[in-house]
Scaffold this motif. Structure first.
Motif, PDB file in Angstrom:
ATOM      1  N   SER A  97       0.826  -1.193   0.000  1.00 27.29           N
ATOM      2  CA  SER A  97       0.000   0.000   0.000  1.00 27.29           C
ATOM      3  C   SER A  97       0.868   1.253   0.000  1.00 27.29           C
ATOM      4  CB  SER A  97      -0.927  -0.001   1.220  1.00 27.29           C
ATOM      5  OG  SER A  97      -1.697   1.180   1.268  1.00 27.29           O
ATOM      6  N   GLN A  98       1.923   1.248   0.812  1.00 23.25           N
ATOM      7  CA  GLN A  98       2.830   2.396   0.839  1.00 23.25           C
ATOM      8  C   GLN A  98       3.680   2.451  -0.416  1.00 23.25           C
ATOM      9  OE1 GLN A  98       4.572   3.213   4.561  1.00 23.25           O
ATOM     10  NE2 GLN A  98       5.966   4.787   3.808  1.00 23.25           N
ATOM     11  N   LEU A  99       4.094   1.300  -0.896  1.00 25.30           N
ATOM     12  CA  LEU A  99       4.907   1.252  -2.105  1.00 25.30           C
ATOM     13  C   LEU A  99       4.141   1.819  -3.293  1.00 25.30           C
ATOM     14  CD1 LEU A  99       7.680   0.246  -3.111  1.00 25.30           C
ATOM     15  CD2 LEU A  99       6.588  -1.949  -3.617  1.00 25.30           C
ATOM     16  N   LYS A 100       2.847   1.518  -3.351  1.00 22.58           N
ATOM     17  CA  LYS A 100       2.000   1.992  -4.459  1.00 22.58           C
ATOM     18  C   LYS A 100       1.976   3.518  -4.534  1.00 22.58           C
ATOM     19  CE  LYS A 100      -2.369   1.968  -3.635  1.00 22.58           C
ATOM     20  NZ  LYS A 100      -3.771   1.526  -3.390  1.00 22.58           N
ATOM     21  N   ASP A 101       1.990   4.167  -3.377  1.00 21.23           N
ATOM     22  CA  ASP A 101       1.872   5.622  -3.337  1.00 21.23           C
ATOM     23  C   ASP A 101       3.221   6.329  -3.335  1.00 21.23           C
ATOM     24  OD1 ASP A 101      -0.917   5.437  -3.248  1.00 21.23           O
ATOM     25  OD2 ASP A 101      -0.925   5.252  -1.067  1.00 21.23           O
ATOM     26  N   SER A 102       4.308   5.569  -3.463  1.00 18.57           N
ATOM     27  CA  SER A 102       5.639   6.174  -3.470  1.00 18.57           C
ATOM     28  C   SER A 102       6.040   6.545  -4.895  1.00 18.57           C
ATOM     29  CB  SER A 102       6.664   5.197  -2.883  1.00 18.57           C
ATOM     30  OG  SER A 102       6.940   4.152  -3.802  1.00 18.57           O
ATOM     31  N   MET A 138      -2.371  -2.887  -6.027  1.00 20.63           N
ATOM     32  CA  MET A 138      -2.210  -1.963  -7.146  1.00 20.63           C
ATOM     33  C   MET A 138      -3.557  -1.605  -7.788  1.00 20.63           C
ATOM     34  SD  MET A 138       0.969  -1.203  -7.305  1.00 20.63           S
ATOM     35  CE  MET A 138       1.424  -1.584  -5.620  1.00 20.63           C
ATOM     36  N   TYR A 139      -4.629  -2.232  -7.328  1.00 16.58           N
ATOM     37  CA  TYR A 139      -5.946  -2.050  -7.959  1.00 16.58           C
ATOM     38  C   TYR A 139      -6.488  -0.640  -7.752  1.00 16.58           C
ATOM     39  CZ  TYR A 139     -10.923  -2.579  -8.960  1.00 16.58           C
ATOM     40  OH  TYR A 139     -12.185  -2.422  -9.468  1.00 16.58           O
ATOM     41  N   ARG A 140      -7.039  -0.083  -8.835  1.00 17.15           N
ATOM     42  CA  ARG A 140      -7.777   1.170  -8.771  1.00 17.15           C
ATOM     43  C   ARG A 140      -8.957   1.081  -9.727  1.00 17.15           C
ATOM     44  NH1 ARG A 140      -3.619   6.322  -8.226  1.00 17.15           N
ATOM     45  NH2 ARG A 140      -2.344   5.477  -6.538  1.00 17.15           N
ATOM     46  N   PHE A 141     -10.062   1.698  -9.355  1.00 15.66           N
ATOM     47  CA  PHE A 141     -11.245   1.723 -10.216  1.00 15.66           C
ATOM     48  C   PHE A 141     -11.587   3.180 -10.500  1.00 15.66           C
ATOM     49  CE2 PHE A 141     -15.843   1.512 -11.092  1.00 15.66           C
ATOM     50  CZ  PHE A 141     -15.854   0.543 -12.069  1.00 15.66           C
ATOM     51  N   THR A 142     -11.166   3.656 -11.657  1.00 15.52           N
ATOM     52  CA  THR A 142     -11.295   5.080 -11.980  1.00 15.52           C
ATOM     53  C   THR A 142     -11.994   5.327 -13.304  1.00 15.52           C
ATOM     54  OG1 THR A 142      -9.112   5.081 -13.039  1.00 15.52           O
ATOM     55  CG2 THR A 142      -9.189   5.617 -10.687  1.00 15.52           C
ATOM     56  N   GLY A 143     -12.564   4.292 -13.913  1.00 17.98           N
ATOM     57  CA  GLY A 143     -13.124   4.420 -15.255  1.00 17.98           C
ATOM     58  C   GLY A 143     -14.265   5.404 -15.379  1.00 17.98           C
ATOM     59  N   PHE A 144     -14.935   5.718 -14.268  1.00 19.12           N
ATOM     60  CA  PHE A 144     -16.087   6.607 -14.341  1.00 19.12           C
ATOM     61  C   PHE A 144     -15.810   7.981 -13.720  1.00 19.12           C
ATOM     62  CE2 PHE A 144     -17.681   2.374 -14.875  1.00 19.12           C
ATOM     63  CZ  PHE A 144     -18.674   2.506 -15.840  1.00 19.12           C
ATOM     64  N   LYS A 145     -14.541   8.286 -13.473  1.00 17.20           N
ATOM     65  CA  LYS A 145     -14.170   9.600 -12.968  1.00 17.20           C
ATOM     66  C   LYS A 145     -13.725  10.493 -14.122  1.00 17.20           C
ATOM     67  CE  LYS A 145     -12.795   8.343  -8.241  1.00 17.20           C
ATOM     68  NZ  LYS A 145     -13.655   9.314  -7.542  1.00 17.20           N
ATOM     69  N   SER A 146     -14.185  11.743 -14.121  1.00 21.18           N
ATOM     70  CA  SER A 146     -13.809  12.650 -15.207  1.00 21.18           C
ATOM     71  C   SER A 146     -12.339  13.044 -15.115  1.00 21.18           C
ATOM     72  CB  SER A 146     -14.697  13.901 -15.186  1.00 21.18           C
ATOM     73  OG  SER A 146     -14.623  14.545 -13.920  1.00 21.18           O
ATOM     74  N   GLU A 147     -11.825  13.129 -13.894  1.00 21.60           N
ATOM     75  CA  GLU A 147     -10.408  13.410 -13.697  1.00 21.60           C
ATOM     76  C   GLU A 147      -9.744  12.170 -13.124  1.00 21.60           C
ATOM     77  OE1 GLU A 147      -9.578  16.910 -11.494  1.00 21.60           O
ATOM     78  OE2 GLU A 147     -10.951  18.179 -12.656  1.00 21.60           O
ATOM     79  N   GLY A 181      -7.398 -12.117 -11.173  1.00 23.66           N
ATOM     80  CA  GLY A 181      -8.769 -12.611 -11.135  1.00 23.66           C
ATOM     81  C   GLY A 181      -9.600 -11.847 -10.127  1.00 23.66           C
ATOM     82  N   MET A 182      -9.018 -11.572  -8.962  1.00 23.85           N
ATOM     83  CA  MET A 182      -9.702 -10.755  -7.952  1.00 23.85           C
ATOM     84  C   MET A 182     -10.032  -9.375  -8.508  1.00 23.85           C
ATOM     85  SD  MET A 182      -7.487 -11.562  -4.508  1.00 23.85           S
ATOM     86  CE  MET A 182      -8.476 -10.468  -3.485  1.00 23.85           C
ATOM     87  N   LYS A 475     -15.864   1.600   0.480  1.00 29.94           N
ATOM     88  CA  LYS A 475     -16.873   0.916  -0.334  1.00 29.94           C
ATOM     89  C   LYS A 475     -16.279   0.390  -1.639  1.00 29.94           C
ATOM     90  CE  LYS A 475     -20.971   2.767  -0.726  1.00 29.94           C
ATOM     91  NZ  LYS A 475     -22.091   3.636  -1.176  1.00 29.94           N
ATOM     92  N   GLY A 476     -16.591  -0.846  -1.938  1.00 32.85           N
ATOM     93  CA  GLY A 476     -16.123  -1.453  -3.178  1.00 32.85           C
ATOM     94  C   GLY A 476     -16.079  -2.959  -3.068  1.00 32.85           C
ATOM     95  N   SER A 477     -16.020  -3.606  -4.201  1.00 29.87           N
ATOM     96  CA  SER A 477     -15.931  -5.057  -4.242  1.00 29.87           C
ATOM     97  C   SER A 477     -14.619  -5.523  -3.607  1.00 29.87           C
ATOM     98  CB  SER A 477     -16.014  -5.542  -5.693  1.00 29.87           C
ATOM     99  OG  SER A 477     -15.781  -6.930  -5.784  1.00 29.87           O
ATOM    100  N   SER A 478     -14.673  -6.636  -2.900  1.00 33.00           N
ATOM    101  CA  SER A 478     -13.492  -7.149  -2.191  1.00 33.00           C
ATOM    102  C   SER A 478     -12.664  -8.125  -3.033  1.00 33.00           C
ATOM    103  CB  SER A 478     -13.929  -7.863  -0.910  1.00 33.00           C
ATOM    104  OG  SER A 478     -14.644  -9.057  -1.227  1.00 33.00           O
ATOM    105  N   GLY A 479     -13.269  -8.696  -4.061  1.00 33.19           N
ATOM    106  CA  GLY A 479     -12.574  -9.731  -4.837  1.00 33.19           C
ATOM    107  C   GLY A 479     -12.678 -11.112  -4.226  1.00 33.19           C
ATOM    108  N   ARG A 480     -13.331 -11.231  -3.075  1.00 35.31           N
ATOM    109  CA  ARG A 480     -13.544 -12.535  -2.450  1.00 35.31           C
ATOM    110  C   ARG A 480     -14.794 -13.179  -3.034  1.00 35.31           C
ATOM    111  NH1 ARG A 480     -13.343 -12.092   3.997  1.00 35.31           N
ATOM    112  NH2 ARG A 480     -13.448 -14.357   3.751  1.00 35.31           N
ATOM    113  N   PRO A 481     -14.826 -14.519  -3.080  1.00 32.59           N
ATOM    114  CA  PRO A 481     -13.827 -15.478  -2.621  1.00 32.59           C
ATOM    115  C   PRO A 481     -12.997 -16.085  -3.756  1.00 32.59           C
ATOM    116  CG  PRO A 481     -15.904 -16.612  -2.864  1.00 32.59           C
ATOM    117  CD  PRO A 481     -16.115 -15.204  -3.368  1.00 32.59           C
ATOM    118  N   VAL A 482     -12.482 -15.247  -4.655  1.00 31.45           N
ATOM    119  CA  VAL A 482     -11.664 -15.764  -5.753  1.00 31.45           C
ATOM    120  C   VAL A 482     -10.458 -16.555  -5.242  1.00 31.45           C
ATOM    121  CG1 VAL A 482     -10.204 -15.115  -7.722  1.00 31.45           C
ATOM    122  CG2 VAL A 482     -12.459 -14.057  -7.424  1.00 31.45           C
TER     123      VAL A 482
END
Length: 495
Positions: A97-102, A138-147, A181-182, A475-482
């Protein structure tokens, strides 16, 4: 992101960031000792001064000069005796999580030699979890954001391990594929219901077949389902302008004579409750009522990448549950594909209505096992919270196998009964059964309902209502129980 293995010592690999683990108590891993030696004992000094404690999931990042690395990220791994696989995963999550934001573009991760307190957990298991957690974080869900938020800069990760042989490479591939897959599951779950409807979900299955030649997809429309007698499933979509779909995805990696393992996913792309309409508060989260279907997609995505020697069939019953003048009413009676009749007392108990016809349909595959996944009951959340998935089964060996898979994958389940004593709660004065059994034992009576359609094969039901998504600020999908599904399927390879 490019992820590779290396058996070189940390000081022999250049990276923008070196990630090391430090325990709260106990001996430091070899990789951490090697890094400390290269730093002239700096890590030991920081530990002695209390600047890094080794407390589980604590992190400390600082720059260094004249070294193969520009910065060090130290993650606390807790005490040796308390380092369960789940706690090991917490440490990985904190680090990535920290590595992702570095600002690091490439990283060297030396956490595979951090031991756990589970004797049957190997280095391969740790390497696999590193790959999975890396993709997950590394997951992000940004497809519906204008910016669009800036994408993580991290493009290359080297995982330090004792070797680079086939077993460890396969473990890394398995972990990365599971993580991807998750993330597919999360993408599908997070997509808004005005986009993610049954037809769109079917299109994603067709796209999977195009992207992976090992996947074969077939989609049945309402006319075909009507011909098959799937009146229970069709009763759910009756009030919606969106037609229902039955989606079948097949992976045939085993021998032609091998019976397939079948996954069945509840795919209610939006659940208003129908005529038995839900309260408005939190109804937006009913886009996650296709969490079972999304998990099936994620598992098939991972299997298509790994290509194990096993046969897998995935069936998704996709429908939208809406109120209208054509919607099914409380009191209506329908005849399921099995020929059993169902009195519908509550149209918000719709998941079992689509699943029962799908569970009848899969008999044609002569399955080795059938596992269905559904965000089925709020009662399961009351019983188990958001930590464990509810497990029900007509086969003890299958239940034990799924439980073991959940433990290995840090994606736990807890078994609940479907004793015959619960079945009378589904008795109807007017049909073979009713679709609810009252407030008491709600998740159990839902499973008992499904059990009436699964007597011809080994079956398990996973109620993922408490584990498929997060609410609130996260809020968001967890990817479980993949992870559970992939581990379970891989444990059946060669059997």
């Amino acid at each position: 992101m490019n992820v590779t293995l290396s058996s070189k010592t940390p000081d022999a690999i250049k990276a923008d960031c070196l990630v090391v683990g430090v325990p709260e108590k106990g001996q430091w891993p070899d990789s951490t000792q090697q890094a400390d030696a290269a730093l002239g004992g700096l890590l030991a000094e920081l530990h002695k001064a209390g600047d890094m404690t080794g407390k589980l999931a604590s992190t400390l990042m600082f720059p260094v000069s004249d070294k193969p690395w520009d910065r060090i990220l130290v993650v606390g791994t807790g005490g040796d005796s308390d380092r369960s696989p789940a706690n090991y995963r917490k440490a990985l999550t904190a680090a990535f999580s920290q590595l992702k934001d570095s600002n690091a573009r490439n990283a060297l991760v030396t956490l595979a030699d951090t031991s756990t307190n589970t004797t049957d957990w190997t280095e391969a298991d740790r390497v696999s979890l590193i790959g999975r957690t890396l993709e997950d974080q590394m997951y992000r869900f940004t497809g519906f954001k204008s910016e669009k938020a800036p994408a993580p800069k991290l493009a290359k990760v080297t995982v330090a391990a004792s070797g680079t042989g086939k077993a460890l490479k396969d473990a890394l591939i398995l972990g990365l594929a599971t993580g991807r897959g998750m993330n597919l599951t999360r993408d599908l779950g997070n997509t808004p219901p005005n986009v993610c409807h049954p037809t769109w979900l079917a299109e994603q299955a067709e796209k999977m077949a195009k992207d992976h030649e090992v996947i074969k997809t077939e989609v049945l429309d309402e006319k075909q389902m009507k011909k098959l007698g799937m009146n229970s499933l069709l009763s759910v979509s009756a009030g919606s302008a969106q037609p229902a779909k039955l989606i079948i995805m097949e992976y045939r990696g085993g021998k032609s004579k091998d019976k397939p393992h079948v996954l069945v996913g509840k795919g209610i792309t939006f659940d208003s409750g129908g005529i038995s309409i839900k309260p408005g508060e939190g109804m937006d989260e009913m886009k996650y009522d296709m969490g079972g279907a999304a998990s099936v997609f994620g598992a098939m995505q991972a299997i298509a990448e790994i290509k194990p020697a096993i046969n897998v069939v995935a069936v998704v019953a996709a429908a939208e549950n809406m109120p209208s003048g054509t919607a099914t009413r409380p009191g209506d009676i329908v005849t399921s594909m099995s020929g059993q009749t169902i009195e519908i007392l509550n149209t918000d108990a719709e998941g079992r209505l689509v699943l029962c016809d799908a569970l009848t349909y899969v008999k044609r595959f002569e399955p080795a096992t059938v596992v269905d996944l559904a965000t089925l009951t709020g009662a399961c959340i009351i019983a188990l919270g958001h930590q464990a998935t509810g497990l029900f089964s007509n086969d003890d060996a299958l239940a034990e196998q799924l439980t073991a898979a959940g433990e290995r994958a840090c994606d736990r389940v807890w078994r609940l009964p479907i004793w015959d004593e619960y079945q009378p709660l589904l008795d109807s004065n007017f049909a073979d059964m009713q679709n609810i059994g009252g407030r008491a034992a709600g998740s159990i009576t839902a499973a008992c309902f499904l059990s009436r359609f699964t007597k011809d094969y080994r079956w398990a039901h996973l109620d993922i209502a408490g584990t498929a998504w997060h609410s609130g600020k996260t809020k968001g999908s967890s990817g479980r129980p993949v992870p559970l599904l992939v581990d379970y399927l891989m444990s059946n390879v060669g059997k």
